[in-house]
Every structure is written in C-alpha cells, then in structure tokens.
Write a protein that holds these residues in place. Sequence first.
Motif, PDB file in Angstrom:
ATOM      1  N   PRO A   1       0.832  -1.196   0.000  1.00  0.00           N
ATOM      2  CA  PRO A   1       0.000   0.000   0.000  1.00  0.00           C
ATOM      3  C   PRO A   1       0.871   1.252   0.000  1.00  0.00           C
ATOM      4  O   PRO A   1       1.964   1.262   0.543  1.00  0.00           O
ATOM      5  N   ARG A   2       0.357   2.294  -0.608  1.00  0.00           N
ATOM      6  CA  ARG A   2       1.098   3.547  -0.666  1.00  0.00           C
ATOM      7  C   ARG A   2       0.906   4.333   0.610  1.00  0.00           C
ATOM      8  O   ARG A   2      -0.021   4.107   1.367  1.00  0.00           O
ATOM      9  N   THR A   3       1.779   5.290   0.806  1.00  0.00           N
ATOM     10  CA  THR A   3       1.656   6.154   1.970  1.00  0.00           C
ATOM     11  C   THR A   3       0.533   7.163   1.751  1.00  0.00           C
ATOM     12  O   THR A   3      -0.085   7.204   0.695  1.00  0.00           O
ATOM     13  N   PHE A   4       0.305   7.991   2.746  1.00  0.00           N
ATOM     14  CA  PHE A   4      -0.861   8.868   2.744  1.00  0.00           C
ATOM     15  C   PHE A   4      -0.855   9.901   1.615  1.00  0.00           C
ATOM     16  O   PHE A   4      -1.911  10.401   1.257  1.00  0.00           O
ATOM     17  N   VAL A   5       0.285  10.246   1.042  1.00  0.00           N
ATOM     18  CA  VAL A   5       0.309  11.306   0.029  1.00  0.00           C
ATOM     19  C   VAL A   5      -0.436  10.925  -1.248  1.00  0.00           C
ATOM     20  O   VAL A   5      -0.815  11.797  -2.019  1.00  0.00           O
ATOM     21  N   HIS A   6      -0.680   9.638  -1.470  1.00  0.00           N
ATOM     22  CA  HIS A   6      -1.419   9.210  -2.655  1.00  0.00           C
ATOM     23  C   HIS A   6      -2.890   8.928  -2.358  1.00  0.00           C
ATOM     24  O   HIS A   6      -3.622   8.520  -3.251  1.00  0.00           O
ATOM     25  N   ARG A   7      -3.316   9.131  -1.145  1.00  0.00           N
ATOM     26  CA  ARG A   7      -4.721   8.908  -0.782  1.00  0.00           C
ATOM     27  C   ARG A   7      -5.439  10.244  -0.681  1.00  0.00           C
ATOM     28  O   ARG A   7      -4.816  11.302  -0.643  1.00  0.00           O
ATOM     29  N   THR A   8      -6.767  10.188  -0.596  1.00  0.00           N
ATOM     30  CA  THR A   8      -7.566  11.405  -0.523  1.00  0.00           C
ATOM     31  C   THR A   8      -7.228  12.209   0.724  1.00  0.00           C
ATOM     32  O   THR A   8      -7.087  13.440   0.662  1.00  0.00           O
ATOM     33  N   SER A   9      -7.083  11.538   1.848  1.00  0.00           N
ATOM     34  CA  SER A   9      -6.757  12.256   3.086  1.00  0.00           C
ATOM     35  C   SER A   9      -5.401  12.950   2.972  1.00  0.00           C
ATOM     36  O   SER A   9      -5.226  14.080   3.442  1.00  0.00           O
ATOM     37  N   GLY A  10      -4.459  12.299   2.347  1.00  0.00           N
ATOM     38  CA  GLY A  10      -3.145  12.906   2.143  1.00  0.00           C
ATOM     39  C   GLY A  10      -3.201  14.086   1.199  1.00  0.00           C
ATOM     40  O   GLY A  10      -2.518  15.097   1.414  1.00  0.00           O
ATOM     41  N   ALA A  11      -4.018  13.980   0.158  1.00  0.00           N
ATOM     42  CA  ALA A  11      -4.160  15.090  -0.780  1.00  0.00           C
ATOM     43  C   ALA A  11      -4.760  16.307  -0.086  1.00  0.00           C
ATOM     44  O   ALA A  11      -4.361  17.444  -0.360  1.00  0.00           O
ATOM     45  N   VAL A  12      -5.703  16.075   0.806  1.00  0.00           N
ATOM     46  CA  VAL A  12      -6.302  17.186   1.549  1.00  0.00           C
ATOM     47  C   VAL A  12      -5.262  17.842   2.457  1.00  0.00           C
ATOM     48  O   VAL A  12      -5.162  19.076   2.512  1.00  0.00           O
ATOM     49  N   ILE A  13      -4.468  17.039   3.144  1.00  0.00           N
ATOM     50  CA  ILE A  13      -3.438  17.580   4.038  1.00  0.00           C
ATOM     51  C   ILE A  13      -2.379  18.336   3.243  1.00  0.00           C
ATOM     52  O   ILE A  13      -1.992  19.458   3.608  1.00  0.00           O
ATOM     53  N   VAL A  14      -1.897  17.745   2.151  1.00  0.00           N
ATOM     54  CA  VAL A  14      -0.889  18.402   1.328  1.00  0.00           C
ATOM     55  C   VAL A  14      -1.457  19.689   0.729  1.00  0.00           C
ATOM     56  O   VAL A  14      -0.776  20.719   0.687  1.00  0.00           O
ATOM     57  N   SER A  15      -2.699  19.659   0.290  1.00  0.00           N
ATOM     58  CA  SER A  15      -3.334  20.866  -0.253  1.00  0.00           C
ATOM     59  C   SER A  15      -3.413  21.966   0.795  1.00  0.00           C
ATOM     60  O   SER A  15      -3.153  23.140   0.506  1.00  0.00           O
ATOM     61  N   ALA A  16      -3.786  21.605   2.017  1.00  0.00           N
ATOM     62  CA  ALA A  16      -3.857  22.594   3.092  1.00  0.00           C
ATOM     63  C   ALA A  16      -2.476  23.196   3.377  1.00  0.00           C
ATOM     64  O   ALA A  16      -2.348  24.408   3.595  1.00  0.00           O
ATOM     65  N   LEU A  17      -1.436  22.354   3.366  1.00  0.00           N
ATOM     66  CA  LEU A  17      -0.081  22.856   3.576  1.00  0.00           C
ATOM     67  C   LEU A  17       0.352  23.802   2.459  1.00  0.00           C
ATOM     68  O   LEU A  17       0.981  24.836   2.712  1.00  0.00           O
ATOM     69  N   ILE A  18       0.019  23.459   1.218  1.00  0.00           N
ATOM     70  CA  ILE A  18       0.390  24.306   0.087  1.00  0.00           C
ATOM     71  C   ILE A  18      -0.350  25.633   0.145  1.00  0.00           C
ATOM     72  O   ILE A  18       0.241  26.702  -0.067  1.00  0.00           O
TER      73      ILE A  18
END
Length: 128
Positions: free
Chosen positions: A70-87
């Motif tokens: 399984p991939r880490t969180f950056v490839h999942r929806t929750s990870g995309a939301v977190i990365v988007s918030a950081l950006i």
Amino acid sequence: MYPQSHFLVPFLIGEIFVQLGGFSHTAAVLAGLVGMFVDIDHFIEFFFHHKILSVRRSWNNTVLSREKCPRTFVHRTSGAVIVSALIVGLFLISKNNLAFALGLGYYTHMLLDSFNAYNIGRTFKIKV
C-alpha cells in the motif's frame, strides 16, 4: 508512471509559465523535482514491509507489481487534503512561487498517476 514523466510534465508546464511571465526557471525545476520525489513513498513502504534498503529491489517490486504494497498517505484522498492545506497555507504566508511550484509538482504527479491507474492496453515495464 516513470520518474522521467513525473519530472518532465511539471517542468514543462513550469517553463510555459516562465515564458508567460511571473515564474522563474528555478521554480520550474523545483516543480519537476517535487513531481518526481512524491514517489519516494514506494521506497518507504518497501522498507517497512521488507526491512531492506534497496532502491533497485523497491523499483523492481513497484514496476513489475510482484506484490502490492500500500502507498503512503500522500497518494490517498486524506493525504491530498493535508498536502493541499499545507500548500495553501504556505501560499498565504509567503505569497511567492514556492507554493505554486510545490502544488504544480504534486498535482501533476497525482494527475499522471490517475492516468496510469486507468491504463488500457499493453505497457512497457523497465526492470533494473
């Protein structure tokens, strides 16, 4: 997708923005590097599952799909939301090209991965 694709697409888009103005060559290169290094999660997951620090075995495992780690969180929806918030937070704080370059690299990577997920037909896989 391969690292070359993940580098070249955001870099090319960044260079188009350089020609349109308001974006630097350094930011375009940074976007390409971010797009490529998002896939470090394959190596991390391979290490956690096998306790082996081998880029070569990790690459072959990922490309040849011998097993599905399984991939880490950056490839999942929750990870995309977190990365988007950081950006977005970085953009609101700094108001420079850094946040745009990070976003360009990350989102083009995700877009290319979504094309790869729905790949139709024969693919060529390179074993190292």
